[in-house]
Design an enzyme around this catalytic site. Structure first.
Site, PDB file in Angstrom:
ATOM      1  N   LYS A 142       0.842  -1.208   0.000  1.00 43.17           N
ATOM      2  CA  LYS A 142       0.000   0.000   0.000  1.00 43.17           C
ATOM      3  C   LYS A 142       0.874   1.254   0.000  1.00 43.17           C
ATOM      4  CE  LYS A 142      -3.821  -2.450   2.103  1.00 43.17           C
ATOM      5  NZ  LYS A 142      -4.539  -2.878   3.296  1.00 43.17           N
TER       6      LYS A 142
ATOM      7  N   ASP B 200     -10.887   2.863   4.016  1.00 38.98           N
ATOM      8  CA  ASP B 200     -11.300   1.459   3.909  1.00 38.98           C
ATOM      9  C   ASP B 200     -12.822   1.343   3.797  1.00 38.98           C
ATOM     10  OD1 ASP B 200      -9.469  -0.554   3.632  1.00 38.98           O
ATOM     11  OD2 ASP B 200      -8.995  -0.711   5.764  1.00 38.98           O
TER      12      ASP B 200
ATOM     13  N   GLN C  69      -4.601  -1.286   9.563  1.00 37.83           N
ATOM     14  CA  GLN C  69      -4.514  -2.627   8.991  1.00 37.83           C
ATOM     15  C   GLN C  69      -5.057  -3.668   9.973  1.00 37.83           C
ATOM     16  OE1 GLN C  69      -3.358  -3.334   5.757  1.00 37.83           O
ATOM     17  NE2 GLN C  69      -4.131  -5.386   6.199  1.00 37.83           N
TER      18      GLN C  69
END
Ligand code: NDP
Length: 320
Positions: free
Chosen positions: A61, A128, A105
């Site tokens: 990422k 997200d 994460q």
């Protein structure tokens, strides 16, 4: 577009190709935001502890963000961080005006309440798309930050010109990360959507009605020829490890069996999806392979979400 079945095998939808197109667009938008508005989009990825899979995902990422000109910051926090301290770090990131996207994460270490942490993220920076505010906005058809994997799948279907409106779409799996948002996105595009799960009766019969079949289960090969309508678009989200040589022989056609068996011999397993690859290639119109399909879209969509978050928060719209 509805695939005509002509006895040929399914057209493979390459995640790499679609991800490249998304990333090129993002890079252009990053330059435009800088030139027109003096905005340098910034993504912060928070990783807690030493989970090795998380480390790989986070690196990819951060690297992709840098490639596209997005400022990125990787906050690696110790495994034993307290929930209070983690919440306060997220609070600090929320307060930093130059930060456009915050991603925590998952999974988080035991003892930390994931729900609480995800809800602490400012919804306007929630790249997200897991915050209940964004989930609610998506379900009401409002502009929202939407989870990257289903958003990437929808983006790919549209780029490919695959008909969605009025089509029967079946989503197998009802997770908050993939299944439910996928169903909402397809519904918004006017598909007739059915969601299946572990209690669904006669899964094969329901799936056979699908013009678009999305499998997000986490069980290798659960979708077989019996589940696939001729010419359907089959999207395989699953990521599973297949170790059994005999199972592999039933999973792959001649085109890739040898390579897969050699991978199992060398590494002990091969990465597969939820869909029996041989069956999909024989019956589907379009098919996303594993690896090389949906997985590659997810990171590209995260970058697109970062730009979207920057535009929505700083400019008040996404169309600039
Ligand atoms: P979850 O485990 O959260 O959800 C799995 C879903 O599958 C559940 O809704 C479950 O039903 C359903 N299910 C389980 N067994 C069956 C069955 N026998 N028949 C029908 N439905 C069943 O998984 P995720 O949604 O997070 O992930 C799904 C897969 O996608 C995984 O392999 C994951 O690794 C992969 N993935 C890939 C990504 C990518 O970028 N390519 C991103 C995210 C995930 P119930 O709710 O009833 O338990």
């Amino acid at each position: 577009m509805i695939a005509e079945k002509t006895g040929r095998s399914a057209e493979i939808l390459s995640g790499k190709k679609f991800a490249k197109a998304i990333k090129e667009e993002v890079a252009r938008e990053v330059s435009k935001l800088k030139e027109d508005h003096g905005i340098s989009p910034c993504l912060v990825v928070v990783r807690v502890g030493a989970d090795s899979a998380s480390e790989v995902y986070v690196k990819s990422k951060v690297k992709t963000a840098e490639e596209l000109g997005i400022i990125s910051e990787h906050r690696h926090l110790p495994e034993d961080i307290s929930q209070e301290d983690l919440l306060s770090i997220v609070g600090e990131l929320n307060a930093r005006d130059e930060v456009d996207g915050i991603l925590v994460q998952l999974p988080l270490p035991k003892g930390i309440d994931e729900k609480l942490v995800l809800e602490k993220i400012d919804p306007s920076k929630d790249v997200d798309g897991f915050h209940p505010i964004n989930v609610g906005r998506l379900s009401q058809g409002q502009e929202a930050l939407t989870p990257c994997t289903p958003a990437g799948i929808l983006d790919m279907l549209k780029r490919k010109g695959i008909d969605i409106l009025g089509q029967n779409a079946v989503v197998v799996g009802r997770s908050n990360i993939v299944g439910k948002p996928m169903a909402m996105l397809l519904l918004q595009e006017h598909a007739t959507v059915t969601i299946c799960h572990s209690r669904t009766k006669d899964l094969a019969a329901v799936c056979r009605e699908a013009d678009i079949l999305v499998a997000a289960v986490g069980v290798s090969g659960i979708i077989t020829a019996d589940h696939i309508k001729e010419g359907a678009t089959v999207i395989d989200v699953g990521m599973n490890r297949l170790e059994d040589v005999e199972e592999a022989k039933g999973f792959f056609g001649e085109d890739e069996l040898e390579k897969r068996l050699s991978t199992i011999e060398k590494r002990g397993s091969t990465l597969v999806g939820d869909v029996n690859a041989r069956a999909a290639k024989e019956k589907a119109g379009f098919f996303t392979p594993v690896p090389g399909g949906v997985g590659l879209l997810t990171v590209a969509m995260l970058m697109k979400n970062t730009i979207k978050a920057a535009k929505m928060r700083r400019l008040g719209n996404v169309s600039e």
